[in-house]
Design an enzyme around this catalytic site. Sequence first.
Site, short mmCIF file in Angstrom:
data_model
loop_
_atom_site.label_atom_id
_atom_site.label_comp_id
_atom_site.label_asym_id
_atom_site.label_seq_id
_atom_site.Cartn_x
_atom_site.Cartn_y
_atom_site.Cartn_z
N GLU A 14 0.86 -1.01 -0.18
CA GLU A 14 0.08 -0.15 -0.10
C GLU A 14 0.86 1.21 -0.11
OE1 GLU A 14 -0.18 -2.36 2.40
OE2 GLU A 14 -2.22 -3.11 2.50
N GLY A 15 2.17 1.15 0.36
CA GLY A 15 2.99 2.26 0.48
C GLY A 15 3.47 2.39 1.79
N LYS A 16 3.57 1.30 2.54
CA LYS A 16 3.97 1.39 4.02
C LYS A 16 5.41 2.03 4.04
CE LYS A 16 3.23 -3.03 4.40
NZ LYS A 16 2.58 -3.13 3.14
N GLY A 40 8.69 -5.98 0.83
CA GLY A 40 9.46 -5.10 0.13
C GLY A 40 8.97 -4.04 0.09
N HIS A 41 9.54 -2.89 0.85
CA HIS A 41 9.09 -1.70 1.17
C HIS A 41 10.06 -0.55 0.39
CE1 HIS A 41 7.16 -3.02 5.27
NE2 HIS A 41 6.71 -3.71 4.36
N ARG A 144 8.10 -25.06 18.45
CA ARG A 144 9.08 -25.29 19.47
C ARG A 144 10.30 -26.05 19.11
NH1 ARG A 144 4.66 -26.68 23.85
NH2 ARG A 144 3.95 -28.05 21.75
N GLN A 225 2.95 -6.56 5.01
CA GLN A 225 2.01 -7.31 4.59
C GLN A 225 0.87 -6.41 4.75
OE1 GLN A 225 4.10 -9.89 6.31
NE2 GLN A 225 5.20 -9.47 4.60
N ASP A 334 -2.46 9.69 -7.38
CA ASP A 334 -2.10 10.11 -8.76
C ASP A 334 -2.26 9.18 -9.76
OD1 ASP A 334 0.09 9.16 -6.97
OD2 ASP A 334 1.26 9.03 -9.04
N GLY A 417 2.52 10.77 -5.26
CA GLY A 417 3.80 10.32 -5.96
C GLY A 417 4.72 9.50 -4.94
#
Length: 432
Positions: A14-16, A40-41, A144, A225, A334, A417
């Site tokens: 989402e653009g975190k 993947g940020h 465990r 996520q 945008d 953007g």
Amino acid sequence: MACMVVVGTQWGDEGKGKVVDLLGERVDGIVRFQGGNNAGHTLVVGGEKFILHLIPSGVLHPGKTCFIGNGVVVDPAVLIAEMDRLAGRGVAVGPDRLRLSERAHLIMPWHQALDLAREKAKGGAAIGTTGRGIGPCYEDKAARVGIRAADLLEPELLRSKIAACLAEKNFWLTNYYQEPALDAEMIYELHLGFGRRLAAHIGDVAAELNRLLEAGGSLLFEGAQGTHLDIDHGTYPYVTSSNPLAGSACNGAGVGVTRLGKVLGLVKAYTTRVGGGPFVTELTDEAGRYLQERGAEFGSTTGRPRRCGWLDMVVVRQAVRLNGITGLCLTKLDVLTGLDTVRLCVGYRLPTGEELDAVPASLARLAQCQAVYQEMPGWSEDISGARTWEELPPACRAYLERLRALAGAPLALVSVGPDREQTILLDRSLAG
Ligand code: GDP
Ligand code: IMO
Ligand code: MG
């Protein structure tokens, strides 16, 4: 606000990264609390792009401490490579700036091998995982038998744990999946080296975070996520193996629930999903291709094309409830520019005429759901240079007003953007 959490309200991406980078400047520490390098940020600063998988997205701000909490599953080879890549670009990540919880579980080579083997065996029914070994690592944590960062610092224990794990995993790999066996001694030697490299970073992160808070410091928790990939609340089994919900920030980092203040929910102005699983508002036509191309919707981790569709407010509203979201951050607005009309999914309808206000647990029922859309006029003006609400075209503001009403939460910021600067800050308390 001492503790703020950033989470995805949809299926991730989402653009975190962008928002955590932006807000990271206002806090003392940035914390990852779940997931692993399936994330993947992406951060874009002054036109320069960085993609982070494990290191928190506050790392570009000198003087801020980045923490990897106990709830994260860590592939040590990936972590070291990411540290080296950043160092190569002039971003120092020494032990004072990057802390790794001694309790974090490690993704070992057999986790990745099993993830890939299982997906292959499932064929058309595959989940479409990132193939990073996330699920098998969390399984071993629950069983465990996992190996934790602390174990890297105790060579004899490490050796015996690796040998014990591999005895079982090699049985599965070779007998059930017809994959090659892995070599315990080689893996042990490799991890001894990882231990030497990471030793100064490994510590009691929960204690460090609580000391920082007691001294009046502030933290930003970076979710990975998204809400609908949550193993409990998402579209199971097409989910990840952790809980990306805001509440996990407490368990996954070791801070008390009473510490959490603001919860920011990231909403992409349309919907994307990578991998398999239900997607009620998916577009397989020209409009979907438009969103994919304009939004450059290709996975930051695997490079896979992301499936695209209209914004689904059933999904977002459910995320507002599940996370206790106090403010929405709308990203990629945008990308919608240039469409004659834009659509919002305001509800689901079953063939019986019954309307639903939440995503049903039954995948069969979900597959029958038809999106109920509200159509609104689009806008053609370039909004990527807008920095205030007033600079947005009226049709764009109307879309945002409707979105806010349907979500039942205020808009905290709007992103126009990929660059850090391309942001309209609406919640002035976030201005630091
Ligand atoms: P994350 O996983 O939630 O951090 O999101 P990703 O980084 O995987 O994907 C988001 C993509 O959108 C990245 O390429 C960002 O650079 C880009 N991005 C973020 N915000 C905006 C925005 O407002 N407009 C546009 N055009 N791109 C954005
Ligand atoms: P960020 O943090 C989008 C998806 C995978 C797959 C499912 C399970 O960048 O938003 P896994 O490897 O976790 O077992 O895969 O979850 N997935 C993501 N999709 N963004 C992510 O992270 C994701 N992390 C996992 O595509 O469908
Ligand atoms: Mg991503």
